[in-house]
Design an enzyme around this catalytic site. Structure first.
Site, PDB file in Angstrom:
ATOM      1  N   ASP A  18       0.945  -7.657   2.125  1.00 15.43           N
ATOM      2  CA  ASP A  18       1.103  -6.214   1.926  1.00 15.43           C
ATOM      3  C   ASP A  18       2.585  -5.815   1.850  1.00 15.43           C
ATOM      4  OD1 ASP A  18       0.789  -3.489   1.765  1.00 15.43           O
ATOM      5  OD2 ASP A  18      -0.662  -3.347   3.395  1.00 15.43           O
TER       6      ASP A  18
ATOM      7  N   HIS B  89       0.821  -1.212   0.000  1.00 12.52           N
ATOM      8  CA  HIS B  89       0.000   0.000   0.000  1.00 12.52           C
ATOM      9  C   HIS B  89       0.859   1.269   0.000  1.00 12.52           C
ATOM     10  CE1 HIS B  89       0.012  -0.040   4.578  1.00 12.52           C
ATOM     11  NE2 HIS B  89      -0.015   1.262   4.404  1.00 12.52           N
TER      12      HIS B  89
ATOM     13  N   SER C 280       3.910   2.387   8.380  1.00 11.42           N
ATOM     14  CA  SER C 280       3.629   1.380   7.371  1.00 11.42           C
ATOM     15  C   SER C 280       4.899   1.024   6.614  1.00 11.42           C
ATOM     16  CB  SER C 280       2.600   1.904   6.374  1.00 11.42           C
ATOM     17  OG  SER C 280       1.326   1.841   6.931  1.00 11.42           O
TER      18      SER C 280
HETATM   19  N1  ARG Z   1      -4.757   0.744   7.250  1.00  8.14           N
HETATM   20  C1  ARG Z   1      -3.426   0.779   6.726  1.00  8.14           C
HETATM   21  C2  ARG Z   1      -2.686   1.980   7.254  1.00  8.14           C
HETATM   22  O1  ARG Z   1      -3.193   3.064   7.292  1.00  8.14           O
HETATM   23  C3  ARG Z   1      -3.414   0.846   5.245  1.00  8.14           C
HETATM   24  C4  ARG Z   1      -3.901  -0.398   4.619  1.00  8.14           C
HETATM   25  C5  ARG Z   1      -4.044  -0.307   3.145  1.00  8.14           C
HETATM   26  N2  ARG Z   1      -4.890  -1.398   2.702  1.00  8.14           N
HETATM   27  C6  ARG Z   1      -6.111  -1.216   2.184  1.00  8.14           C
HETATM   28  N3  ARG Z   1      -6.873  -2.256   1.972  1.00  8.14           N
HETATM   29  N4  ARG Z   1      -6.561  -0.023   1.891  1.00  8.14           N
HETATM   30  O2  ARG Z   1      -1.528   1.878   7.592  1.00  8.14           O
END
Ligand code: ARG
Length: 724
Positions: free
Chosen positions: A225, A89, A659
């Site tokens: 991911d 992501h 992330s």
């Molecule tokens: N929730 C994650 C974060 O903000 C991002 C995940 C991205 N994945 C998705 N399915 N949109 O770190």
């Protein structure tokens, strides 16, 4: 009540409420330069075999040399050739930027088989920290107790700029000064910032984004991911703009990879660049977020997403154009939903108020503290009173009034318009302005869909008019309701039709025709420019002063509260809020119980992918080849006891920006890549709940399994140092 009872009750209140915020070993985003002083004993006790110097050292190679700041995310170097691991992501925009209907890397994945095939990523940088330093005394040298907040902001900004100049060594380093503890302390961060970053590998999004928005922010998780970048440098190993002559960067340190796995309770730490937390927020600030900001943003973002989705589902070209914008907006939208759910369910505000009562009791006991700190919460409430009624209005103005993405190009054009109308014309500056508009336009229109933008503008304007009372609508918006048509819906439709028929901003060819011969009259007559000016005018007249006053007042209150809070906490070590600077968090691999009678394991396996698998579904489909490997249990050396671990949990303290961060074991080896937090702890940016807050990471063995068995990217596996 007898006086003795009263004292006992008060004491109980103080003890019980302070224990709520007492830093648990797992809580805290620590500045690495203080590990030796603050955390050394604790990390050793929890099983860490590394010395503080092996984690952060200025003079010797240490873990920090392998940690990369990607601005919005974190990455880690995993080979001697500058190979970098981060999240899918985080690489999503880069993958999307190279995706076409013919070369659909988003859907099919991308794997470079040699350095030559790696794809340059426009605008991507990678910064590695050289060192950090406490510069509080230098930044605050001219600040006096009586200095106003506005003056203080000016002085600290000036002092920071001077430091940047002093330490940048003529552009060799990037120097960033950041305030800590709400402006009570200042630190300088010196980076080497690389500018030639290339995309090396990415799984298909069905793997990299498996579970989609449904699973996002949630456990149990089965998402691969991850993606791979590479840092390039010039022949001397120094940062350089993209050039085919650049070579893979030789890092001072890279992380070895462990295939041995872990068990619950094992030591785990994360180094990375958490973006923003607000752990010392006052209860009035939290209430404002909960009652005004969050529900409004959820509604506005939700509408835009719903509208985009329809066009994305019916047209592949539009899906490719919008996928990256969509994913990041959807991520924020679900974040605000989760945060509000948690704020209510976990009584976060009530808990914070209890702590504030204890703080007040402490302050009131000493005249000098009383004068400084006892009025803070009342003042905060007062500041909010004059401000809260514009919060919703100004969010609507910016997100529903300025809902057309094409309006962004107005800002882009403004330097060019200024140069064109300058007399006499500065030929050099004008040429530069033309070039930069050209580039920005190419970038923008590549991901712009006129059809989707028109649908969004119609839906959002209608929502603006329906939700906000007419007395609070800017005249440009109110005018729409006086236009052609019977209902507001008809009037908005007619207005938007006219905008899209006439504006030069909503179509690449029209824009380019304008940008080759920019004309002030034409610019001023454009319907989107007129709308934009009307909104700005209203904003300036009605919101700007209140906004500035509120920010200045709350900056001051936050700083003074933090100063008092540090005194109140005495010897308890505190960590500063996240602010996109390098932090370490440490703890253990840990499961959790989300609610009564439910237990969540600390890891998931490939069996869960087969359980969730739904052929044809946009979120839960995966390639047949993956299903085949998983069904045959063809895990290679990456499986353990007939299982392939996919994701796992630890109680590390992270937030957005982390992330892509490495999860590192007691020996300094990489065991996973952090990518999310869990639903039950969505209030985590405001308060750390040790019972519920977990970090979700993809297991490095699943990453390598996908690269090796699924994608046949053995060329990359060979670069790594793998500990079996
Ligand atoms: N929730 C994650 C974060 O903000 C991002 C995940 C991205 N994945 C998705 N399915 N949109 O770190």
């Amino acid at each position: 009540m007898k006086i003795k009872q009263l004292i006992a009750a008060l004491l109980f209140l103080i003890i019980s409420s302070t224990s709520i915020v007492k830093a648990a070993p797992d809580e805290g985003m620590w500045l690495p330069m203080f590990i030796k002083r603050l955390n050394a004993e604790d990390i050793a006790k929890q099983g860490c075999k590394l010395t503080p110097d092996e984690i952060y050292s200025v003079n010797n190679n240490s873990l920090k040399d392998a940690i990369v700041w990607l601005r919005f995310c974190t990455g880690e170097i995993i080979s001697d050739n500058g190979l970098m691991l981060t999240n899918h992501h985080c690489a999503y925009g880069a993958i999307q930027s190279h995706t076409t209907e013919q070369n659909n890397y988003l859907d099919n994945g991308f794997w470079a088989k040699s350095f030559k095939e790696e794809l340059p990523i426009a605008g991507q940088t990678a910064s590695i920290l050289v060192r950090m330093e406490d510069v509080t005394a230098k930044v605050l040298k001219d600040v006096k107790p009586e200095t106003t907040q506005a003056e203080r902001n000016k002085l600290t900004a000036e002092a920071s700029r001077a430091l940047q100049k002093e330490f940048a060594e003529n552009g060799r380093y990037e120097v960033i000064v950041r305030d800590m503890f709400n402006g009570n302390e200042y630190y300088m961060f010196i980076y080497e910032t690389f500018k030639d970053i290339r995309l090396v590998g990415a799984p298909p999004q069905s793997i990299g984004k498996f579970g989609g928005d449904t699973d996002n922010w949630m456990w149990p998780r089965h998402t691969g991911d991850f993606s791979l970048f590479r840092i390039y440098a010039d022949k001397d190993g120094k940062p350089a703009e993209y050039s085919p002559d650049n070579v893979p960067y030789k890092p001072r340190h890279f992380l070895p990879i462990s295939l041995k796995g872990y068990k619950e309770g094992d030591y785990a730490m994360i180094l990375g660049f958490p973006g923003r937390t607000n752990r010392y927020a006052t209860s009035p600030a939290m209430r404002l977020i909960m009652e005004k900001n969050n529900p409004t943003l959820v509604k506005l973002f939700g509408k835009k997403l719903e509208t985009w989705k329809k066009d994305m589902n019916s047209d592949l070209a539009i899906r490719i154009k919008l996928s990256s914008k969509y994913a990041s907006l959807a991520n924020s939208w679900k974040y605000y939903i989760g945060q509000n759910e948690g704020l209510k369910k976990l009584n976060v505000i009530e808990e914070r108020q209890k702590e504030e009562s204890a703080f007040l009791a402490w302050a009131n006991a000493k005249p000098e503290y009383k004068e400084k700190y006892a009025g803070i919460f009342d003042e905060y409430n007062k500041a909010i009173k004059g401000y809260e009624n514009i919060v919703v209005q100004s969010l609507y103005l910016n997100f529903a009034g300025r809902s057309s993405d094409a309006m962004r190009m107005i800002m882009t054009l403004s330097p060019l318009m200024a140069e064109v109308n300058k007399k006499p014309v500065d030929a050099l500056a004008l040429d530069k302005a033309f070039k930069s508009v050209n580039e920005a336009a190419k970038d923008f229109y590549k991901d712009y869909s006129t059809r989707a933008d028109k649908n969004v503008m119609r839906e959002m304007l209608l929502m603006y008019i329906n939700d906000i009372p007419a007395s609070q609508l800017p005249p440009v918006i109110l005018d729409i309701t006086k236009g052609k048509g019977k209902t507001n819906e008809e009037k908005v439709i007619n207005y938007v039709e006219n905008v899209f028929a006439k504006s030069f901003l909503v179509d690449e060819a029209r824009f380019n025709a304008f940008a080759t011969k920019p004309d002030k009259k034409k610019f001023d007559k454009d319907p989107l420019v007129i709308l934009n000016n009307g909104l700005t005018e209203y904003q300036t007249k009605n919101f700007s002063a209140a906004q500035v006053a509120f920010n200045s007042k709350t900056d001051e209150l936050k700083r003074v509260f933090m100063e008092g809070y540090m005194l109140f906490k005495g010897n308890t070590p505190l960590y500063p809020d996240a602010n996109s600077t390098l932090r370490m968090t440490y703890g253990t691999i840990m499961s959790y119980g989300p609610r009564d009678a439910v237990h969540f394991d600390h890891f998931t396996t490939s069996a869960g992918i087969l359980e969730k698998y739904q052929p044809g579904d946009s979120e839960f489909d995966v390639p047949a080849r993956l299903i085949e490997l998983l069904q045959k249990k063809d895990f290679g050396r990456y499986g353990q006891n007939g299982e392939l671990v996919v994701a796992f949990l630890s109680n590390n303290d992270i937030t957005g920006g982390n992330s892509g961060s490495p999860v590192i074991n007691a020996k300094g080896e990489l065991i996973g890549c952090a990518f999310d937090g869990n639903w039950e702890a969505m209030t985590g940016d405001l308060v750390f709940d040790p019972k519920l807050k977990r970090t979700i990471s993809v297991d490095i063995r699943y990453v390598l399994f996908i690269m090796d068995k699924y994608a046949n990217a053995q060329n990359l596996i060979q670069e790594m140092k793998i500990v079996e």
